[in-house]
Design a protein around this motif. Structure first.
Motif, PDB file in Angstrom:
ATOM      1  N   SER A 107      24.177  34.078  51.041  1.00 21.54           N
ATOM      2  CA  SER A 107      25.210  35.091  51.234  1.00 21.54           C
ATOM      3  C   SER A 107      24.686  36.503  50.974  1.00 21.54           C
ATOM      4  CB  SER A 107      26.400  34.813  50.316  1.00 21.54           C
ATOM      5  OG  SER A 107      25.992  34.884  48.976  1.00 21.54           O
ATOM      6  N   ARG A 143      43.034  51.953  49.810  1.00 21.35           N
ATOM      7  CA  ARG A 143      42.097  50.832  49.855  1.00 21.35           C
ATOM      8  C   ARG A 143      40.854  51.157  49.031  1.00 21.35           C
ATOM      9  NH1 ARG A 143      38.160  48.152  51.620  1.00 21.35           N
ATOM     10  NH2 ARG A 143      38.092  46.041  51.209  1.00 21.35           N
ATOM     11  N   THR A 168      32.572  44.950  50.692  1.00 21.25           N
ATOM     12  CA  THR A 168      32.552  46.321  50.180  1.00 21.25           C
ATOM     13  C   THR A 168      31.244  46.542  49.447  1.00 21.25           C
ATOM     14  OG1 THR A 168      34.917  46.132  49.813  1.00 21.25           O
ATOM     15  CG2 THR A 168      33.804  47.973  48.760  1.00 21.25           C
ATOM     16  N   ILE A 186      41.596  50.952  45.310  1.00 27.19           N
ATOM     17  CA  ILE A 186      41.683  49.548  44.895  1.00 27.19           C
ATOM     18  C   ILE A 186      40.268  48.952  44.871  1.00 27.19           C
ATOM     19  CG2 ILE A 186      42.549  47.281  45.571  1.00 27.19           C
ATOM     20  CD1 ILE A 186      45.014  48.722  46.682  1.00 27.19           C
ATOM     21  N   MET A 233      41.880  43.747  49.424  1.00 24.92           N
ATOM     22  CA  MET A 233      40.413  43.717  49.398  1.00 24.92           C
ATOM     23  C   MET A 233      39.864  42.811  50.495  1.00 24.92           C
ATOM     24  SD  MET A 233      39.160  45.810  47.357  1.00 24.92           S
ATOM     25  CE  MET A 233      37.445  45.290  47.419  1.00 24.92           C
ATOM     26  N   TRP A 234      40.597  41.760  50.836  1.00 28.06           N
ATOM     27  CA  TRP A 234      40.100  40.839  51.882  1.00 28.06           C
ATOM     28  C   TRP A 234      40.081  41.528  53.240  1.00 28.06           C
ATOM     29  CZ3 TRP A 234      38.685  39.054  47.893  1.00 28.06           C
ATOM     30  CH2 TRP A 234      39.240  38.042  47.116  1.00 28.06           C
ATOM     31  N   ASP A 282      36.030  45.020  38.299  1.00 28.44           N
ATOM     32  CA  ASP A 282      36.320  43.629  37.955  1.00 28.44           C
ATOM     33  C   ASP A 282      35.124  42.736  38.220  1.00 28.44           C
ATOM     34  OD1 ASP A 282      38.752  43.426  36.854  1.00 28.44           O
ATOM     35  OD2 ASP A 282      39.696  42.351  38.506  1.00 28.44           O
ATOM     36  N   ASP A 283      34.553  42.845  39.399  1.00 26.18           N
ATOM     37  CA  ASP A 283      33.529  41.890  39.826  1.00 26.18           C
ATOM     38  C   ASP A 283      32.755  42.464  41.003  1.00 26.18           C
ATOM     39  OD1 ASP A 283      32.045  39.754  40.664  1.00 26.18           O
ATOM     40  OD2 ASP A 283      33.644  38.285  40.428  1.00 26.18           O
ATOM     41  N   ARG A 306      40.774  34.078  51.503  1.00 31.52           N
ATOM     42  CA  ARG A 306      39.794  34.964  52.139  1.00 31.52           C
ATOM     43  C   ARG A 306      39.119  34.236  53.295  1.00 31.52           C
ATOM     44  NH1 ARG A 306      34.402  36.571  50.548  1.00 31.52           N
ATOM     45  NH2 ARG A 306      34.661  35.465  48.587  1.00 31.52           N
ATOM     46  N   GLU A 329      46.982  43.364  46.006  1.00 29.81           N
ATOM     47  CA  GLU A 329      45.767  44.187  46.012  1.00 29.81           C
ATOM     48  C   GLU A 329      44.530  43.350  46.331  1.00 29.81           C
ATOM     49  OE1 GLU A 329      47.056  47.766  42.922  1.00 29.81           O
ATOM     50  OE2 GLU A 329      46.176  45.931  42.136  1.00 29.81           O
ATOM     51  N   ARG A 363      36.559  31.451  39.879  1.00 27.30           N
ATOM     52  CA  ARG A 363      37.595  31.879  40.811  1.00 27.30           C
ATOM     53  C   ARG A 363      37.126  33.114  41.556  1.00 27.30           C
ATOM     54  NH1 ARG A 363      38.882  27.538  39.621  1.00 27.30           N
ATOM     55  NH2 ARG A 363      40.047  26.956  37.774  1.00 27.30           N
ATOM     56  N   GLY A 364      37.142  33.034  42.839  1.00 30.76           N
ATOM     57  CA  GLY A 364      36.693  34.164  43.630  1.00 30.76           C
ATOM     58  C   GLY A 364      37.772  35.195  43.848  1.00 30.76           C
ATOM     59  N   ILE A 365      38.306  35.704  42.751  1.00 28.65           N
ATOM     60  CA  ILE A 365      39.377  36.694  42.857  1.00 28.65           C
ATOM     61  C   ILE A 365      39.104  37.838  41.895  1.00 28.65           C
ATOM     62  CG2 ILE A 365      41.164  35.045  43.465  1.00 28.65           C
ATOM     63  CD1 ILE A 365      41.949  35.491  40.347  1.00 28.65           C
ATOM     64  N   PHE A 366      39.824  38.937  42.042  1.00 30.23           N
ATOM     65  CA  PHE A 366      39.741  40.043  41.095  1.00 30.23           C
ATOM     66  C   PHE A 366      40.891  39.906  40.099  1.00 30.23           C
ATOM     67  CE2 PHE A 366      37.961  41.651  45.111  1.00 30.23           C
ATOM     68  CZ  PHE A 366      36.681  41.917  44.675  1.00 30.23           C
ATOM     69  N   PRO A 367      40.625  39.483  38.859  1.00 26.22           N
ATOM     70  CA  PRO A 367      41.716  39.158  37.937  1.00 26.22           C
ATOM     71  C   PRO A 367      42.614  40.344  37.578  1.00 26.22           C
ATOM     72  CG  PRO A 367      39.577  39.048  36.842  1.00 26.22           C
ATOM     73  CD  PRO A 367      39.309  39.199  38.295  1.00 26.22           C
ATOM     74  N   ASN A 368      42.069  41.560  37.552  1.00 27.68           N
ATOM     75  CA  ASN A 368      42.887  42.699  37.133  1.00 27.68           C
ATOM     76  C   ASN A 368      43.564  43.420  38.287  1.00 27.68           C
ATOM     77  OD1 ASN A 368      42.492  42.580  34.267  1.00 27.68           O
ATOM     78  ND2 ASN A 368      40.371  43.141  34.685  1.00 27.68           N
ATOM     79  N   LEU A 369      43.507  42.811  39.460  1.00 27.98           N
ATOM     80  CA  LEU A 369      44.234  43.351  40.606  1.00 27.98           C
ATOM     81  C   LEU A 369      45.403  42.419  40.904  1.00 27.98           C
ATOM     82  CD1 LEU A 369      41.849  45.247  40.893  1.00 27.98           C
ATOM     83  CD2 LEU A 369      41.648  44.601  43.281  1.00 27.98           C
ATOM     84  N   THR A 370      46.480  42.961  41.463  1.00 29.33           N
ATOM     85  CA  THR A 370      47.603  42.094  41.812  1.00 29.33           C
ATOM     86  C   THR A 370      47.227  41.261  43.033  1.00 29.33           C
ATOM     87  OG1 THR A 370      48.576  43.670  43.343  1.00 29.33           O
ATOM     88  CG2 THR A 370      49.237  43.862  41.039  1.00 29.33           C
ATOM     89  N   LEU A 387      31.634  39.927  43.756  1.00 29.83           N
ATOM     90  CA  LEU A 387      32.691  39.464  44.654  1.00 29.83           C
ATOM     91  C   LEU A 387      33.079  40.581  45.625  1.00 29.83           C
ATOM     92  CD1 LEU A 387      34.672  37.288  45.490  1.00 29.83           C
ATOM     93  CD2 LEU A 387      36.264  38.144  43.772  1.00 29.83           C
ATOM     94  N   ARG A 402      23.873  31.674  46.823  1.00 25.52           N
ATOM     95  CA  ARG A 402      23.775  33.109  46.539  1.00 25.52           C
ATOM     96  C   ARG A 402      22.760  33.784  47.462  1.00 25.52           C
ATOM     97  NH1 ARG A 402      25.214  34.871  40.974  1.00 25.52           N
ATOM     98  NH2 ARG A 402      23.516  36.328  41.197  1.00 25.52           N
ATOM     99  N   LEU A 418      30.791  40.390  48.364  1.00 23.49           N
ATOM    100  CA  LEU A 418      31.075  39.237  49.216  1.00 23.49           C
ATOM    101  C   LEU A 418      32.263  39.515  50.117  1.00 23.49           C
ATOM    102  CD1 LEU A 418      30.574  36.270  46.737  1.00 23.49           C
ATOM    103  CD2 LEU A 418      29.049  37.049  48.541  1.00 23.49           C
ATOM    104  N   ALA A 419      33.170  40.382  49.659  1.00 34.25           N
ATOM    105  CA  ALA A 419      34.344  40.715  50.470  1.00 34.25           C
ATOM    106  C   ALA A 419      34.056  41.895  51.391  1.00 34.25           C
ATOM    107  CB  ALA A 419      35.541  41.005  49.577  1.00 34.25           C
ATOM    108  N   ARG A 459      31.285  33.616  51.323  1.00 28.58           N
ATOM    109  CA  ARG A 459      31.048  32.709  50.187  1.00 28.58           C
ATOM    110  C   ARG A 459      32.193  32.839  49.189  1.00 28.58           C
ATOM    111  NH1 ARG A 459      28.200  33.126  45.012  1.00 28.58           N
ATOM    112  NH2 ARG A 459      27.254  35.124  45.558  1.00 28.58           N
ATOM    113  N   ARG A 501      38.581  49.727  41.648  1.00 29.44           N
ATOM    114  CA  ARG A 501      38.998  48.838  40.550  1.00 29.44           C
ATOM    115  C   ARG A 501      38.418  47.444  40.760  1.00 29.44           C
ATOM    116  NH1 ARG A 501      44.896  49.121  41.465  1.00 29.44           N
ATOM    117  NH2 ARG A 501      45.009  47.472  39.918  1.00 29.44           N
TER     118      ARG A 501
END
Lengths: 622, 237
Positions: free
Chosen positions: B53, A165, A185, A168, B104-105, A175-176, B150, B100, B90-97, A179, B50, A182-183, B85, A171
């Motif tokens: 949150s 974890r 971490t 990940i 993170m959630w 990336d961000d 999430r 994955e 897009r509230g995602i990590f693009p380089n993670l599957t 975010l 912002r 917000l999650a 929030r 990484r």
């Protein structure tokens, strides 16, 4: 065949060490976005600490090994992240670079202080005496240990980043970071962990490397350039490519020892890592044009031509009077300050106004001195001393014209170190020196030290007036526009290529003249005058003094010239130029305007005050 | 017992550096309620989210979550405290599957991965098909589903949604807003920023118009709707 295999094994061993260094570099860079120039210095300090615990204090090797690797090194990394790196997130590359270079120089200074180089220290190989024989090939256990360590680290890193974890999350932060927060971490925690990991990997590489080479402060620190090259082959992102690059570098280095012709080993082999670093940087994909950010620099307003001419004349006059009173020893120090001031002015133009970081200004200075010596003096020699570095600068600029920031810094670093290993070592003759004549002016006796001192002051003043004049003209505005926002400049048709080429050549020419006069001042130059590490100290001092004003350049140069004096006063402090500069940068590095900038600011305020007073008086008078 | 509002902003001021964007905004969101936050570009809607949150620190005023004063708490702490929030884009990590990303959630609420996957994939079966794919290579709708998962998983007290419909096909938008309604019925307090005012007003219980960093109108969707064009076109506010 046996030679080939034996060299391949030792190449593999070196490659493994470089892979460890480079992986640590990549892990920290990717997660925190800050390239750690002090990575090699951390490995160096770790190797010396291991020596201290194991050899000097007699701790058992495994205990000392684990204490350094799992306690001290991670702690150092975490503390560095918290104190030095965390305030720098989002800062421009110039600032982060100066900060980590400052750390490098500080660690060097500390190492010289704690482990003075007058005694020889040796780290024995691990498991000395134990060997295994495979197909008539003798491999010692130390080599096996290095390979095993590298394989373990590579596999663990792979599993860590894909399965855990925390890996990940690292990484994800890349990336961000917003975010990730917000999650739930904390991005700073993750970055701190990556610095601790990177520091630990640097320590591992340093401890494994030291028995293979010598336990020497600068050598161990600079061997990291192999790691830089490997990391660049992996584009600072890709760990498998980084490891592959490291193995390739180790292999090439060792095979060259066995198979290349003697001239190659004399002239080219020592520079193989630098050449590979340079090439790897060249093939980096050009970064996107950066748009301007809100935190633009507020540079001091350049004085008008009239003002700068007046100040310049006053400066020369004062210098002449002061020079006539100085003792010969102090006169030499003052003269050194004047010529280094000229070299610093080349940085004001290039790094201050142009925002391009260069770690090879002393290399240009060295080229200037070389040209002056070969031309045999005179004003013609001085012209050549400007032209040869300018040509070299233009050549460097042409090859790296797409590069900015970090990659430009790395390219200039590779250039400086390669020139060191190839050119200065041979053209000047190792250990011996090259005599450099002084220029001659009709009717003025420059052989007289006091006259020459006044002449140097005049050259500095002239260069300062020239740099300020450039700053006020369209060329200076273009430079600053390009630095502020390359994207906006491109839309307005400002040619980045020609501007960068011209500024690099100009700055190299200024540095070259400075170098030629430096040679003239001392009568000779040696290959130790233009080392990469001294270029780093120069850049750091210039930043401390203030990269945006000639006043700052002068202050910085004078403090550099005074270092030998400090050394006399505090002989126990080791190499004061590293310690003082490093600590200065760590203390003041976040102030981007330096001392010169502060002075200019104060001057501006005073002037504003005076103007308003004059107005008041005028109003009162009706 | 009088329950605290899930989210309460009192005279909140916030901005960037020395530039203040929100000049004192007061706003309350009760549990199981959807509040739509509307307003022209540059009104400060995203800045408000912002700040709420924890990504930005308030410059003044009070920020209360569940009745607790939380000014100055960072984003990760507020996430643990139940503020979720979904950022703009897009509230995602693009380089993670996808898997994955779901991993993170689990940073909030002590969820386990198998449970997370099961709940997500039963609500969005398409994400299950793309479990090992890099999230950034999915379609915009799928990415937004992953982002919304999430909110579904961490069971927040306060959900802040920033333009979840941006760049998506109407069918997908309708689906996402149905999810918003469901989440509100489960008791979550939702503050919703949306460019398409009609879409937002259709699901909202209350609406607030923000212009130039101040609340200019508040009320039921019907009350606010008639003032919308004035607010957007810069009429008398």
């Amino acid at each position: 065949m046996t030679t080939f295999l034996a060299l391949a094994i030792s190449g593999l061993v070196f490659g493994c060490v470089y892979a460890l260094t480079a992986s640590g570099l990549v892990v920290t860079y990717v997660t925190s976005g800050i390239f750690n120039f002090a990575h090699g210095a951390i490995g160096m300090v770790a190797a010396f600490t291991f020596w201290q615990l194991h050899i000097a204090w007699g701790w058992p090797a495994p205990v000392a090994f684990l204490v350094v690797l799992l306690v001290l090194a991670p702690l150092l990394g975490a503390v560095v992240e918290r104190i030095l790196v965390r305030p720098l997130y989002g800062a421009p590359i110039g600032v982060t670079l100066v900060a980590t270079l400052g750390l490098l120089v500080t660690l060097l200074g500390l190492a010289f202080l704690v482990w003075p180089p007058d005694t020889t220290r040796v780290l024995p190989r691990f498991f000395a005496g134990h060997t295994v024989t495979v197909f008539s090939l003798v491999i010692d256990w130390n080599q096996l240990l290095v390979i095993a360590a590298a394989v373990t680290v590579a596999v663990s890193l792979r599993l860590f980043f894909s399965r855990s974890r925390l890996g990940i999350a690292m990484r994800a932060v890349v990336d961000d970071p917003e975010l990730a927060a917000l999650a739930g971490t904390k991005p700073e925690r993750v970055s701190q962990l990556s610095w601790a990991m990177g520091s630990s990997l640097a320590a591992l590489a340093g401890i494994l490397l030291a028995p293979l080479v010598t336990l020497n402060v600068t050598d161990l620190t600079l061997l990291v350039i192999n790691g830089y090259a490997a990391a660049m082959i992996g584009r600072l992102r890709n760990l498998p490519a980084t490891v592959g690059g490291a193995l390739l570098i180790g292999f090439l280095n060792q095979q060259a020892v066995g198979y290349a012709p003697p001239w190659f080993n004399d002239y080219v082999s020592p520079a193989i890592p630098m050449i590979l670093l340079f090439l790897a940087v060249l093939f980096i994909k050009g970064e996107r044009l950066r748009a301007g950010s809100l935190q633009g620099l507020r540079m001091p307003r350049p004085p008008s031509l009239q003002r700068s001419l007046l100040s310049g004349a006053a400066f020369v006059l004062v210098a002449g009077v002061v020079g006539s009173q100085l003792s010969p020893a102090n006169l030499a120090i003052g003269g050194q300050g004047m010529v280094l001031g000229v070299v610093m002015l080349s940085l004001v133009l290039l790094s201050g106004y142009g925002g391009q970081v260069s770690l090879c200004q002393l290399t240009f200075a060295g080229l200037g001195a070389y040209a002056m010596a070969k031309a045999g003096g005179g004003l013609g020699g001085l012209a050549l001393a400007a032209l040869l570095p300018a040509a070299a600068g233009a050549l460097v600029a042409v090859t790296v014209v797409r590069l900015r920031g970090l990659f430009l810094a790395l390219a200039t670093l590779a250039f400086a170190q390669a020139m060191d290993k190839i050119f200065f070592l041979h053209a000047l003759g190792s250990g011996s020196s090259l005599e450099v004549p002084r220029p001659s002016l009709p009717g003025i006796d420059l052989q007289d030290d006091r006259v020459f001192f006044a002449f140097l002051a005049a050259v500095f003043a002239l260069a300062a007036v020239g740099v300020l004049a450039l700053r006020r003209r369209a060329f200076g505005r273009r430079l600053i526009a390009l630095n502020d926002s390359p994207a906006a400049s491109a839309t307005m048709g400002v040619s980045a290529t020609s501007t960068r080429l011209v500024v690099m050549a100009l700055s190299a020419a200024i540095a070259g003249v400075g170098g030629a006069l430096l040679g003239g001042l001392h009568g000779s130059i040696s290959n130790n005058d233009f080392l990469l590490l001294n270029s780093c100290v120069l850049l750091l001092l210039a930043t401390l003094g203030g990269l945006f004003s000639p006043t700052g350049a002068f202050l910085a140069a004078m403090s550099y010239a005074l270092f030998p004096k400090f050394q006399e006063l505090f002989p126990d402090l080791g190499q004061v130029q590293f310690l003082f500069t490093g600590l200065g940068v760590l203390a003041l590095g976040r102030n981007r305007y330096g001392i010169g900038g502060q002075l200019a600011d104060a001057g501006e305020k005073l002037r504003a005050l005076r103007v308003s007073r004059v107005r008041e008086v005028a109003r009162a008078a009706g | 017992m009088t329950a605290h509002a899930a989210l309460e902003l009192i005279d909140l001021r916030a901005g960037y550096g020395s530039i203040e964007v929100l000049h004192g905004v007061s706003l309350t969101v009760e549990p199981a309620t959807v509040v739509a936050l509307l307003g022209p570009n540059g009104a400060g809607k995203t800045t408000l989210l912002r700040t709420t949150s924890g990504t930005l620190t308030p410059m003044g005023g009070c920020l209360h979550v569940g009745g607790v004063h939380v000014n100055g708490a960072d984003a990760a702490s507020l996430a643990q405290a139940g503020v979720c929030r979904i950022p703009e884009g897009r509230g995602i990590f693009p380089n993670l599957t996808v898997a994955e990303n779901l991993r993170m959630w689990t940073g909030v609420g002590g969820l386990r991965l198998p449970e997370v996957e099961e709940r997500t994939f039963s609500r969005f079966p398409r994400l299950g098909e793309r479990r090992g794919q890099l999230a950034g290579t999915m379609s915009g709708g799928e990415q937004q589903m992953l982002a919304m998962s999430r909110a579904l998983l961490v069971d927040p007290a306060v959900l802040l949604l920033d333009e979840i419909s941006m760049g998506l096909a109407p069918l997908i938008v309708a689906d996402l807003y149905e999810l918003v309604r469901t989440l509100a019925e489960e008791g979550i307090a939702i503050l919703l920023v949306e460019q398409f005012a009609q879409t937002a007003l259709a699901v909202a219980d209350y609406a607030v118009i923000l212009a130039q960093g101040r609340v200019t109108r508040r009320g039921t969707p019907a009350e606010v709707e008639e003032h919308l064009s004035a607010a957007y076109l810069g009429g008398a506010a």
